[in-house]
Write a protein that holds these residues in place. Structure first.
Motif: not given
Length: 333
Positions: A64-82, A84-93
């Motif tokens: 699956a390809f998942v597109f996530v929207r968040c608050a602008p100030a949370a982008r880096e923090r959320l990317a780091g959290q996601v 660490r989740l093994p199902e998210a094999v690739t995470v791109e800002l």
């Protein structure tokens, strides 16, 4: 990057576990030189070999390809959290727009993706919205992409000399030893058989047979990947488009054969085509879209998702320059 470095990386794209003694005459260097070059490349995070799901995953697993929207100030923090989740094999800002993050999600089945999205991703406090589309056909992906540094005669030699590490055959169910081998190869796809044997408490011959079955059955593939400093293609763009159903299967004859194409999939949703390209500069985005649409008038490009930074790629953690700095466990098997 020297020409030898580039040729070495391309050779390992074709034969990820090839012995240095096999590659030495092909590349015109000694085995010791190649070993030292590769050690430098990996130490600097410029290139690496790792285990990824093989072609058999598409038959039983779910992409699956998942597109996530968040608050602008949370982008880096959320990317780091996601990441660490093994199902998210690739995470791109990605460039802010309808979404802030793009994820490649792998799970054993459809229910696994839904559990990940609903119970792990959507509940994170910084997540505002989630769009999830599923791959119905995967025409090409990063394991098949090539650097283009070797000539046809060199590639022919690599193809002739390729051998499997063991007998093929169907693998009914993975056991603890298989998972231990796979986890080790995600961290380093060139881990020696003796090291894998010590890790699993078995012999090198047993590990060779196991790895041979896993690769020959298509459960796992070994992939040589690299930082933009090696590829020379620092810009990543994902085109989302729409085509009538009868045309979708024909698209890969044009889109996937373009040298910059890293990923091409037919997906669910109104925009039923998703294609990722690695390009030399931002100006190439429009040129690539114009060329594609000229060759495929039935394709309507509906969105252009520009990658800003890849935080994690197939389990490998990357820094701001796309160099590997660590590994996050993935578990698609």
């Amino acid at each position: 990057m020297s020409e030898l470095d580039l040729a070495l990386v391309h050779a390992l794209q074709v034969r990820p576990r090839a012995a240095w003694t096999e590659l030495a005459p092909l590349l015109g260097a000694t085995a010791v030189t190649l070993a030292r070059r590769w050690e430098r490349l990996t130490a600097e995070g410029l290139a690496w070999v790792s285990a990824v799901p093989g072609p058999a995953f598409a038959q039983g697993g779910c992409t699956a390809f998942v597109f996530v929207r968040c608050a602008p100030a949370a982008r880096e923090r959320l990317a780091g959290q996601v990441a660490r989740l093994p199902e998210a094999v690739t995470v791109e800002l990605i460039a802010p727009g309808r979404a802030d993050l793009m994820l490649d999600v792998l799970a054993p089945d459809l229910a696994g993706v839904h559990r990940f999205v609903d119970e792990e991703l959507a509940v994170l406090p910084d997540v505002l919205d989630v769009e999830c589309v599923f791959a119905t056909s995967l025409y090409t992906e990063g394991s098949r992409w090539r650097l283009g540094s070797l000539d046809a005669s060199q590639l022919a030699v690599l193809g002739r000399s390729g051998t499997t590490d063991g007998a093929g055959g169907r693998v009914a169910e993975l056991d603890a030893m298989d998972h231990a081998v796979l986890d080790a190869l995600v961290r380093d796809g060139r881990t020696r058989l003796t090291e894998l044997a010590a890790l699993t408490g078995s012999s090198a011959a047993t590990v060779r047979r196991r790895l041979g079955r896993l690769t020959a059955s298509g459960i796992v593939a070994l992939r040589c990947d690299m930082a933009p400093a090696v590829s020379g293609l620092p810009v990543s763009v994902t085109f989302r488009g729409r085509a009538v159903a009868r045309e979708v299967n024909r698209l890969h004859h044009t889109l996937a054969t373009l040298p910059e194409c890293r990923l091409l999939a037919a997906v669910t949703g109104a925009a039923n085509v998703l294609a990722t390209y690695w390009l030399r500069d931002i100006g190439s985005v429009q040129r690539r879209e114009t060329a594609v649409c000229a060759r495929l008038p039935g394709l309507d490009v509906t969105d252009r998702v520009l990658g800003i930074r890849t935080v994690k790629r197939m389990g490998q953690v990357l820094d701001g320059e796309g160099r590997r700095v660590g590994t996050c466990r993935i578990h698609p098997w």
